[in-house]
Every structure is written in C-alpha cells, then in structure tokens.
Design a protein around this motif. Structure first.
Motif, mmCIF file in Angstrom:
data_model
loop_
_atom_site.group_PDB
_atom_site.id
_atom_site.type_symbol
_atom_site.label_atom_id
_atom_site.label_comp_id
_atom_site.label_asym_id
_atom_site.label_seq_id
_atom_site.Cartn_x
_atom_site.Cartn_y
_atom_site.Cartn_z
ATOM 1 N N ILE A 8 40.477 40.080 38.742
ATOM 2 C CA ILE A 8 41.718 39.497 39.202
ATOM 3 C C ILE A 8 42.499 38.876 38.288
ATOM 4 N N VAL A 9 43.591 39.444 37.764
ATOM 5 C CA VAL A 9 44.467 38.826 36.593
ATOM 6 C C VAL A 9 45.656 38.277 37.057
ATOM 7 N N GLY A 10 46.211 38.815 38.035
ATOM 8 C CA GLY A 10 47.468 38.665 38.603
ATOM 9 C C GLY A 10 47.974 36.920 38.711
ATOM 10 N N LYS A 11 47.114 36.103 39.484
ATOM 11 C CA LYS A 11 47.568 34.789 39.522
ATOM 12 C C LYS A 11 47.384 33.958 38.341
ATOM 13 N N ARG A 17 52.721 32.599 32.945
ATOM 14 C CA ARG A 17 53.920 32.552 32.899
ATOM 15 C C ARG A 17 55.050 31.739 33.353
ATOM 16 N N LYS A 18 54.665 31.218 34.507
ATOM 17 C CA LYS A 18 55.555 29.977 35.147
ATOM 18 C C LYS A 18 55.372 28.903 34.343
ATOM 19 N N THR A 37 55.506 46.869 34.906
ATOM 20 C CA THR A 37 54.072 46.660 34.569
ATOM 21 C C THR A 37 53.686 45.385 34.723
ATOM 22 N N ILE A 38 54.400 44.359 34.316
ATOM 23 C CA ILE A 38 54.159 42.758 34.876
ATOM 24 C C ILE A 38 54.083 42.532 36.055
ATOM 25 N N SER A 39 54.841 43.087 36.642
ATOM 26 C CA SER A 39 54.861 42.798 38.436
ATOM 27 C C SER A 39 53.502 43.396 38.942
ATOM 28 N N ASP A 44 47.659 42.388 40.760
ATOM 29 C CA ASP A 44 46.574 43.107 40.594
ATOM 30 C C ASP A 44 46.446 44.754 41.190
ATOM 31 N N GLN A 45 47.689 45.333 40.834
ATOM 32 C CA GLN A 45 47.670 46.737 41.043
ATOM 33 C C GLN A 45 46.659 47.646 40.074
ATOM 34 N N TYR A 46 46.312 47.215 38.951
ATOM 35 C CA TYR A 46 45.373 47.547 37.922
ATOM 36 C C TYR A 46 45.023 46.656 37.045
#
Length: 102
Positions: A8-11, A17-18, A37-39, A44-46
């Motif tokens: 899990i990288v997304g959060k 970023r925010k 890609t960022i989205s 966590d799509q990949y």
C-alpha cells in the motif's frame, strides 16, 4: 488462497503530496510521470518500480529511503512483511535441516 501481493503506497503518496500542496499534475510533472500514473499509484492499482520510487521521492523533496520508511509505516505493509519474514524463516530452517549430513 494467498492474498494479493500489493504494497500500500497510495495513502502515503497522497498524504505527502497534499502536505506539499501539490496537485496530481504537479507531482506527475516533477516526477516525470503522467497524471494517470500518479492517480493509479494513489489508488494502489499497482506497485511502483524502484525507479519510480526515486523519482517520486525527489519530487516530494525526500530521499528514497525516507519514502520507503513512510510506506513501511502502513500497518498492512508491516503485517505483510512480518508474514513474509516468518515464511522465509521457516523455509530457511527446512533448508538447513535438509543440508545436514545424515
């Protein structure tokens, strides 16, 4: 059935970023990636490649190791690592026993 192997990288990525008041477009531009890609990473799509980790870290004004440390703080990632470590330790014990002279 083995659970999907996704870190899990997304959060973390989104929070960092925010914190820097960057849009996805900004982060994409600074990291030499496209906004999709960022989205995808934030959802966590990949999992990002090591090169992508380096580019994201630079865009986020941090060292790659610092970014990985933040990713490692996610409870699910730590849990995955501990399970993986346990499995590998078991395999090493079996391997060592099989290599002992009879």
């Amino acid at each position: 059935m083995k659970k999907e192997e996704t870190i899990i990288v997304g959060k973390i990525l989104k929070a960092l970023r925010k914190q820097l008041l960057l849009s996805q477009e900004d982060l994409a531009d600074f990291s030499q990636k496209d906004r999709n890609t960022i989205s995808d990473l934030e959802r966590d799509q990949y999992n990002p490649t090591l090169l992508t980790i380096y580019k994201l870290a630079a865009a986020l004004d941090m060292k790659p190791g610092e970014l990985v440390t933040e990713i490692d703080k996610v409870a699910e990632n730590a849990e995955y690592y501990n399970e993986l470590l346990s499995e590998i330790k078991e395999k090493k014990i079996i391997n060592k026993k099989n290599k002992r002279p009879q």
